[in-house]
Design a protein around this motif. Structure first.
Motif, PDB file in Angstrom:
ATOM      1  N   UNK A  66       0.789  -1.232   0.000  1.00  0.00           N
ATOM      2  CA  UNK A  66       0.000   0.000   0.000  1.00  0.00           C
ATOM      3  C   UNK A  66       0.823   1.284   0.000  1.00  0.00           C
ATOM      4  N   UNK A  67       2.133   1.190   0.039  1.00  0.00           N
ATOM      5  CA  UNK A  67       2.957   2.382  -0.015  1.00  0.00           C
ATOM      6  C   UNK A  67       3.289   2.946   1.350  1.00  0.00           C
ATOM      7  N   UNK A  68       3.598   4.252   1.392  1.00  0.00           N
ATOM      8  CA  UNK A  68       4.058   4.893   2.624  1.00  0.00           C
ATOM      9  C   UNK A  68       2.927   5.656   3.307  1.00  0.00           C
ATOM     10  N   UNK A  69       2.939   5.600   4.653  1.00  0.00           N
ATOM     11  CA  UNK A  69       1.973   6.329   5.460  1.00  0.00           C
ATOM     12  C   UNK A  69       2.703   7.028   6.596  1.00  0.00           C
ATOM     13  N   UNK A  70       2.400   8.309   6.802  1.00  0.00           N
ATOM     14  CA  UNK A  70       2.979   9.099   7.873  1.00  0.00           C
ATOM     15  C   UNK A  70       1.935   9.285   8.976  1.00  0.00           C
ATOM     16  N   UNK A  71       2.271   8.892  10.186  1.00  0.00           N
ATOM     17  CA  UNK A  71       1.356   9.023  11.317  1.00  0.00           C
ATOM     18  C   UNK A  71       2.116   9.555  12.523  1.00  0.00           C
ATOM     19  N   UNK A  72       1.386   9.915  13.561  1.00  0.00           N
ATOM     20  CA  UNK A  72       2.038  10.408  14.766  1.00  0.00           C
ATOM     21  C   UNK A  72       1.031  10.732  15.840  1.00  0.00           C
ATOM     22  N   UNK A  73       1.521  11.161  16.982  1.00  0.00           N
ATOM     23  CA  UNK A  73       0.632  11.585  18.066  1.00  0.00           C
ATOM     24  C   UNK A  73       1.344  12.573  18.966  1.00  0.00           C
ATOM     25  N   UNK A  74       0.532  13.330  19.689  1.00  0.00           N
ATOM     26  CA  UNK A  74       1.018  14.265  20.692  1.00  0.00           C
ATOM     27  C   UNK A  74       0.136  14.127  21.920  1.00  0.00           C
ATOM     28  N   UNK A  75       0.770  13.966  23.077  1.00  0.00           N
ATOM     29  CA  UNK A  75       0.019  13.801  24.309  1.00  0.00           C
ATOM     30  C   UNK A  75       0.598  14.664  25.417  1.00  0.00           C
ATOM     31  N   UNK A  76      -0.281  15.167  26.265  1.00  0.00           N
ATOM     32  CA  UNK A  76       0.157  16.017  27.376  1.00  0.00           C
ATOM     33  C   UNK A  76      -0.636  15.649  28.622  1.00  0.00           C
ATOM     34  N   UNK A  77       0.039  15.539  29.759  1.00  0.00           N
ATOM     35  CA  UNK A  77      -0.608  15.256  31.019  1.00  0.00           C
ATOM     36  C   UNK A  77      -0.133  16.205  32.101  1.00  0.00           C
ATOM     37  N   UNK A  78      -1.027  16.500  33.035  1.00  0.00           N
ATOM     38  CA  UNK A  78      -0.681  17.409  34.136  1.00  0.00           C
ATOM     39  C   UNK A  78      -1.148  16.801  35.448  1.00  0.00           C
ATOM     40  N   UNK A  79      -0.246  16.715  36.427  1.00  0.00           N
ATOM     41  CA  UNK A  79      -0.546  16.170  37.741  1.00  0.00           C
ATOM     42  C   UNK A  79      -1.089  17.290  38.626  1.00  0.00           C
ATOM     43  N   UNK A  80      -2.408  17.261  38.873  1.00  0.00           N
ATOM     44  CA  UNK A  80      -3.044  18.320  39.656  1.00  0.00           C
ATOM     45  C   UNK A  80      -2.581  18.294  41.113  1.00  0.00           C
ATOM     46  N   UNK A  81      -2.502  17.076  41.680  1.00  0.00           N
ATOM     47  CA  UNK A  81      -1.985  16.874  43.035  1.00  0.00           C
ATOM     48  C   UNK A  81      -1.536  15.427  43.142  1.00  0.00           C
ATOM     49  N   UNK A  82      -1.373  14.918  44.346  1.00  0.00           N
ATOM     50  CA  UNK A  82      -0.853  13.557  44.510  1.00  0.00           C
ATOM     51  C   UNK A  82      -1.807  12.497  43.975  1.00  0.00           C
ATOM     52  N   UNK A  83      -3.093  12.820  43.859  1.00  0.00           N
ATOM     53  CA  UNK A  83      -4.074  11.816  43.447  1.00  0.00           C
ATOM     54  C   UNK A  83      -4.636  12.055  42.038  1.00  0.00           C
ATOM     55  N   UNK A  84      -4.773  13.303  41.624  1.00  0.00           N
ATOM     56  CA  UNK A  84      -5.501  13.623  40.394  1.00  0.00           C
ATOM     57  C   UNK A  84      -4.570  13.998  39.250  1.00  0.00           C
ATOM     58  N   UNK A  85      -4.919  13.490  38.055  1.00  0.00           N
ATOM     59  CA  UNK A  85      -4.159  13.770  36.838  1.00  0.00           C
ATOM     60  C   UNK A  85      -5.124  13.993  35.685  1.00  0.00           C
ATOM     61  N   UNK A  86      -4.820  14.953  34.827  1.00  0.00           N
ATOM     62  CA  UNK A  86      -5.596  15.156  33.603  1.00  0.00           C
ATOM     63  C   UNK A  86      -4.654  15.005  32.407  1.00  0.00           C
TER      64      UNK A  86
END
Length: 301
Positions: A66-86
């Protein structure tokens, strides 16, 4: 074949990866193509700094069919405190049709399509997670748009759908109360043809599972329930179902476990797919009844 190299930088780390995959089928069966190769090249960057987490990936796939395909991703996370993360993630992907969809034939005839195109997707999701010493919970909202999504037509032949869209919300969690563990997850989704706005076949709008484990000594025993809502079929609607599994693990030595499992313990009769309408001239494809498994597993500690 795969190769991965992590390079530590003054800030973050660099990832370099290469993988090679070859698929073959029996030439004597008379298929037009008996093999294909895929070479994948990936470069990525990972940064964990304080409460911030960042990941970037870029990938090139060179597929002999099928030839060449260009893909990728970008991810970001932030630790609000010791228990919570977004966190948030955006990515693209491609998937080549499998040989079953391209060339499958049996004694009843052929249900294949050698002209299928690869699927190309764009995915976005956002999630919130909580975790402490005894409990964890997550909620995720997602959208997945797929170009050339492979579905079966009314004759059971795989075809490309111009555009399909999956979007929904999923929840998962678990907690310990003394020796007991409660766990579960559930997903609510809309799966539609983005052009016609019709529901995709054989895609439930809700599904999930829940369970209970009890830990004592070297043993863990538990039960789990798996459930799925109704699904659309070409000539009928497939009813939802729920069935129960029983599990047990025993640690016999360091790293050695014996696992016992009884699936569908009540021998629930259910269907995942129909051929036409079972109430008239069709039938439901058979699913496993009650079954028992035992295995020995070794994981070095």
């Amino acid at each position: 074949l795969s190769w991965l190299n992590n390079i530590a930088l003054s800030l973050g780390s660099l990832q370099l990866m290469y993988d090679f995959n070859r698929e073959t089928i029996n030439k004597s069966l008379g298929y037009d193509k008996s093999e294909r190769n895929n070479s994948g090249y990936m470069i990525g960057y990972i940064l964990n700094s304080g409460d911030h987490n960042l990941q970037l990936n870029y990938r090139i796939d060179d597929n002999s069919a099928y030839g060449k395909f260009n893909t990728g991703n970008i991810g970001y996370g932030y630790q609000l405190n010791n228990q919570w993360n977004i966190s948030m993630l955006y990515g693209t992907a491609f998937r080549a049709p499998n040989f079953m969809d391209l060339y499958y034939c049996d004694s009843y005839g052929c249900s294949n399509n050698s002209n299928l195109k690869p699927e190309e997707s764009k995915n976005i999701e956002a999630s919130m997670r909580y975790q402490d010493n005894l409990s964890k919970f997550s909620a995720t909202i997602f959208q997945n748009k797929i170009k050339n999504f492979v579905v079966l037509d009314l004759d059971g032949i795989p075809q490309n759908t111009d555009k399909a869209k999956f979007e929904g919300l999923s929840f998962s969690g678990s907690t310990f109360i003394d020796h007991f563990q409660l766990f579960g997850n559930i997903t609510f989704q809309s799966a539609k043809n983005e052009i016609t706005n019709e529901r995709l076949l054989r895609r439930a709008q809700k599904y999930g599972n829940a369970g209970l484990n009890y830990y004592f000594g070297q043993w863990n025993i538990g039960a789990e329930i798996n459930a799925q809502g109704t699904k659309k079929e070409s000539d009928a609607e497939i009813p939802g179902y729920a069935f129960i599994n029983l599990v047990a693990d025993c640690k016999v030595s360091n790293g050695m476990k014996v696992n016992f499992r009884v699936n569908n313990v009540l021998n629930k009769d259910y269907a995942l797919a129909y051929e036409k309408n079972p109430k008239t001239d069709g039938f439901a494809y058979q699913t496993p009844g009650a079954s028992f498994f035992i295995n020995l597993r070794y994981e070095p500690e």
